[in-house]
Design a protein around this motif. Sequence first.
Motif, PDB file in Angstrom:
ATOM      1  N   LYS A 157     -19.805   4.289  10.002  1.00 39.96           N
ATOM      2  CA  LYS A 157     -18.910   5.337  10.483  1.00 39.96           C
ATOM      3  C   LYS A 157     -17.539   5.153   9.806  1.00 39.96           C
ATOM      4  CE  LYS A 157     -17.452   7.331  14.934  1.00 39.96           C
ATOM      5  NZ  LYS A 157     -16.712   8.352  14.318  1.00 39.96           N
ATOM      6  N   GLY A 158     -16.948   6.239   9.390  1.00 41.00           N
ATOM      7  CA  GLY A 158     -15.658   6.168   8.699  1.00 41.00           C
ATOM      8  C   GLY A 158     -14.507   6.007   9.686  1.00 41.00           C
ATOM      9  N   GLY A 159     -13.433   5.381   9.227  1.00 35.10           N
ATOM     10  CA  GLY A 159     -12.195   5.352   9.991  1.00 35.10           C
ATOM     11  C   GLY A 159     -12.207   4.536  11.266  1.00 35.10           C
ATOM     12  N   VAL A 160     -13.033   3.482  11.323  1.00 34.77           N
ATOM     13  CA  VAL A 160     -13.090   2.656  12.542  1.00 34.77           C
ATOM     14  C   VAL A 160     -12.265   1.365  12.399  1.00 34.77           C
ATOM     15  CG1 VAL A 160     -15.329   3.556  13.277  1.00 34.77           C
ATOM     16  CG2 VAL A 160     -15.238   1.526  11.814  1.00 34.77           C
ATOM     17  N   LYS A 174     -12.286  -0.805   9.601  1.00 34.79           N
ATOM     18  CA  LYS A 174     -12.911  -1.897   8.829  1.00 34.79           C
ATOM     19  C   LYS A 174     -11.856  -2.528   7.905  1.00 34.79           C
ATOM     20  CE  LYS A 174     -16.085   0.992   7.158  1.00 34.79           C
ATOM     21  NZ  LYS A 174     -15.990   2.122   8.087  1.00 34.79           N
ATOM     22  N   THR A 175     -11.226  -1.667   7.099  1.00 34.96           N
ATOM     23  CA  THR A 175     -10.285  -2.163   6.089  1.00 34.96           C
ATOM     24  C   THR A 175      -9.072  -2.825   6.749  1.00 34.96           C
ATOM     25  OG1 THR A 175     -11.029  -0.456   4.584  1.00 34.96           O
ATOM     26  CG2 THR A 175      -8.867  -1.408   4.135  1.00 34.96           C
ATOM     27  N   THR A 176      -8.542  -2.198   7.796  1.00 31.71           N
ATOM     28  CA  THR A 176      -7.401  -2.766   8.531  1.00 31.71           C
ATOM     29  C   THR A 176      -7.785  -4.130   9.094  1.00 31.71           C
ATOM     30  OG1 THR A 176      -6.744  -0.526   9.129  1.00 31.71           O
ATOM     31  CG2 THR A 176      -5.798  -2.314  10.434  1.00 31.71           C
ATOM     32  N   ASP A 217     -15.285  -0.888  -1.385  1.00 29.54           N
ATOM     33  CA  ASP A 217     -15.225   0.555  -1.149  1.00 29.54           C
ATOM     34  C   ASP A 217     -14.556   1.244  -2.339  1.00 29.54           C
ATOM     35  OD1 ASP A 217     -14.915   3.119  -0.265  1.00 29.54           O
ATOM     36  OD2 ASP A 217     -14.116   2.561   1.704  1.00 29.54           O
ATOM     37  N   GLN A 269     -13.094   3.836  -2.509  1.00 29.85           N
ATOM     38  CA  GLN A 269     -11.788   4.409  -2.140  1.00 29.85           C
ATOM     39  C   GLN A 269     -10.656   3.407  -2.382  1.00 29.85           C
ATOM     40  OE1 GLN A 269     -11.992   6.905   1.784  1.00 29.85           O
ATOM     41  NE2 GLN A 269     -13.501   5.270   1.962  1.00 29.85           N
ATOM     42  N   PRO A 279     -17.958   3.142   4.091  1.00 31.81           N
ATOM     43  CA  PRO A 279     -18.578   3.824   5.241  1.00 31.81           C
ATOM     44  C   PRO A 279     -19.923   4.455   4.885  1.00 31.81           C
ATOM     45  CG  PRO A 279     -16.781   5.143   4.365  1.00 31.81           C
ATOM     46  CD  PRO A 279     -16.808   3.882   3.556  1.00 31.81           C
ATOM     47  N   LEU A 327      -8.780   0.421  17.704  1.00 36.39           N
ATOM     48  CA  LEU A 327      -8.099   1.658  18.125  1.00 36.39           C
ATOM     49  C   LEU A 327      -8.279   1.842  19.629  1.00 36.39           C
ATOM     50  CD1 LEU A 327      -9.525   3.188  15.004  1.00 36.39           C
ATOM     51  CD2 LEU A 327      -7.171   3.792  15.544  1.00 36.39           C
ATOM     52  N   ILE A 336      -8.523  -4.542  19.826  1.00 35.33           N
ATOM     53  CA  ILE A 336      -7.318  -4.272  19.016  1.00 35.33           C
ATOM     54  C   ILE A 336      -6.686  -2.969  19.521  1.00 35.33           C
ATOM     55  CG2 ILE A 336      -6.400  -3.952  16.704  1.00 35.33           C
ATOM     56  CD1 ILE A 336      -7.876  -6.667  17.121  1.00 35.33           C
ATOM     57  N   PRO A 337      -5.470  -3.074  20.046  1.00 35.14           N
ATOM     58  CA  PRO A 337      -4.857  -1.870  20.628  1.00 35.14           C
ATOM     59  C   PRO A 337      -4.519  -0.821  19.574  1.00 35.14           C
ATOM     60  CG  PRO A 337      -3.267  -3.667  20.543  1.00 35.14           C
ATOM     61  CD  PRO A 337      -4.578  -4.244  20.102  1.00 35.14           C
ATOM     62  N   LYS A 338      -4.542   0.416  20.024  1.00 34.58           N
ATOM     63  CA  LYS A 338      -4.142   1.520  19.144  1.00 34.58           C
ATOM     64  C   LYS A 338      -2.622   1.554  19.099  1.00 34.58           C
ATOM     65  CE  LYS A 338      -5.442   6.304  18.597  1.00 34.58           C
ATOM     66  NZ  LYS A 338      -6.339   7.313  19.142  1.00 34.58           N
ATOM     67  N   PHE A 389       0.125   0.236  12.779  1.00 34.54           N
ATOM     68  CA  PHE A 389      -0.920   0.075  11.766  1.00 34.54           C
ATOM     69  C   PHE A 389      -0.804   1.114  10.663  1.00 34.54           C
ATOM     70  CE2 PHE A 389      -2.833  -2.379  15.142  1.00 34.54           C
ATOM     71  CZ  PHE A 389      -3.354  -3.443  14.436  1.00 34.54           C
ATOM     72  N   ALA A 390      -0.311   2.270  11.003  1.00 37.28           N
ATOM     73  CA  ALA A 390      -0.193   3.319   9.996  1.00 37.28           C
ATOM     74  C   ALA A 390       0.900   2.970   8.987  1.00 37.28           C
ATOM     75  CB  ALA A 390       0.114   4.645  10.675  1.00 37.28           C
TER      76      ALA A 390
HETATM   77  N1  ATP Z   1      -5.276  -0.363  15.895  1.00 36.54           N
HETATM   78  C1  ATP Z   1      -4.911   0.750  15.225  1.00 36.54           C
HETATM   79  N2  ATP Z   1      -4.009   1.608  15.763  1.00 36.54           N
HETATM   80  C2  ATP Z   1      -3.640   2.736  15.111  1.00 36.54           C
HETATM   81  N3  ATP Z   1      -4.105   3.084  13.910  1.00 36.54           N
HETATM   82  C3  ATP Z   1      -4.999   2.279  13.313  1.00 36.54           C
HETATM   83  C4  ATP Z   1      -5.448   1.064  13.931  1.00 36.54           C
HETATM   84  N4  ATP Z   1      -6.337   0.470  13.100  1.00 36.54           N
HETATM   85  C5  ATP Z   1      -6.446   1.269  12.019  1.00 36.54           C
HETATM   86  N5  ATP Z   1      -5.652   2.350  12.129  1.00 36.54           N
HETATM   87  C6  ATP Z   1      -5.511   3.464  11.178  1.00 36.54           C
HETATM   88  O1  ATP Z   1      -6.741   4.175  11.196  1.00 36.54           O
HETATM   89  C7  ATP Z   1      -7.057   4.652   9.891  1.00 36.54           C
HETATM   90  C8  ATP Z   1      -8.440   4.146   9.483  1.00 36.54           C
HETATM   91  O2  ATP Z   1      -8.390   2.741   9.371  1.00 36.54           O
HETATM   92  P1  ATP Z   1      -9.178   1.988   8.220  1.00 36.54           P
HETATM   93  O3  ATP Z   1      -8.905   2.571   6.883  1.00 36.54           O
HETATM   94  O4  ATP Z   1      -8.921   0.532   8.406  1.00 36.54           O
HETATM   95  O5  ATP Z   1     -10.673   2.331   8.657  1.00 36.54           O
HETATM   96  P2  ATP Z   1     -12.026   2.129   7.812  1.00 36.54           P
HETATM   97  O6  ATP Z   1     -13.114   1.919   8.809  1.00 36.54           O
HETATM   98  O7  ATP Z   1     -11.840   1.097   6.786  1.00 36.54           O
HETATM   99  O8  ATP Z   1     -12.174   3.567   7.120  1.00 36.54           O
HETATM  100  P3  ATP Z   1     -13.246   3.955   5.992  1.00 36.54           P
HETATM  101  O9  ATP Z   1     -14.525   4.124   6.723  1.00 36.54           O
HETATM  102  O10 ATP Z   1     -12.727   5.230   5.407  1.00 36.54           O
HETATM  103  O11 ATP Z   1     -13.289   2.828   5.013  1.00 36.54           O
HETATM  104  C9  ATP Z   1      -5.943   4.163   8.979  1.00 36.54           C
HETATM  105  O12 ATP Z   1      -5.017   5.196   8.816  1.00 36.54           O
HETATM  106  C10 ATP Z   1      -5.332   3.005   9.749  1.00 36.54           C
HETATM  107  O13 ATP Z   1      -3.951   2.813   9.433  1.00 36.54           O
END
Ligand code: ATP
Length: 270
Positions: free
Chosen positions: A15-18, A20-22, A44, A46, A134, A191, A219-221, A225-226
């Motif tokens: 799933k995208g945007g969860v 992983k990278t952070t 990745d 990207q 993803p 998040l 991990i709190p939202k 992080f942005a």
């Molecule tokens: N705890 C958090 N609170 C708020 N925003 C967050 C948090 N963790 C990550 N983000 C934001 O959410 C977005 C997605 O995070 P990230 O790129 O780490 O996800 P990903 O799973 O690696 O995505 P992808 O699947 O595209 O590789 C980013 O903009 C990041 O800054």
Amino acid sequence: MATARTTTLAIANQKGGVAKTTSVASIGAALAELGHTVLIVDLDPQACLTFSLGIDPEDVETSIHHVLTRGLPPAEVLTETDDGVTLLPATIELARAEADLLTRTGREQVLRGVLDDLADAGRHFDWVLLDCPPSLGVLTVSALTAADAVLIPLQCETLSHRGVGQLLDTVHDVRRFTNRGLEVWGVLPTLYDGRTTHARTVLETISATYDLDVVEPPIPKTIKFAEAPAAGRSILATSRSSKGAKAYREVAQWLVARAGRRAAAAGTTS
Ligand SMILES: Nc1ncnc2c1ncn2[C@@H]1O[C@H](COP(=O)(O)OP(=O)(O)OP(=O)(O)O)[C@@H](O)[C@H]1O
Ligand SMILES: [Mg+2]
């Protein structure tokens, strides 16, 4: 004297945007703070991990793509980052590697071979963290094949668990065909908005449905992080005492303890 072990951890969820990278960037920085040597691998196309650690993928001449498909020695591509971790960077060319690898015999083993080459070249790391794309394609399967364990970041929202079963099916296949010893260390809630009972309910459902451990703390939202990737550092440097940085430090300690249990179990069975 016992040789120091490396723990290779894949951070995966198709799933995208969860986060992983952070999580890879933050856990890597937290482990480095604890005095561990850490390699993080951007798998990745990207190249968000590479970018978020202050390296412009456009300026990267040789990357993981050349290592995976052209046989370039990985030690030549390693890049030191300001966060105190070593990076194997990616560029958009990695998108082509996925296609190139599809026709290669032993493609699932390609990343494991790269990590073995690094060890043979005398580059030891206590931790190798693999930032998966993803998808459940060749790159993710090669990461699961190279890994000792997988950690699944999960955003606690409705339907977030729909992909988890599919990911666990892939883990099952990897165990069967390419990496018998792969462990699932659990779900890392990301998040996370603890004010909602909904987030907690989703977590409980997932851990009960799939019989997975849930890593503490969630991990709190937070908006912090942005801001971090634009600064080219992880949140541990840009917002040292924020709740998010503290949570990732605790997760890093959890991982160190978990790796210790794994090493102890291996010691008693060998
Ligand atoms: N705890 C958090 N609170 C708020 N925003 C967050 C948090 N963790 C990550 N983000 C934001 O959410 C977005 C997605 O995070 P990230 O790129 O780490 O996800 P990903 O799973 O690696 O995505 P992808 O699947 O595209 O590789 C980013 O903009 C990041 O800054
Ligand atoms: Mg990512």
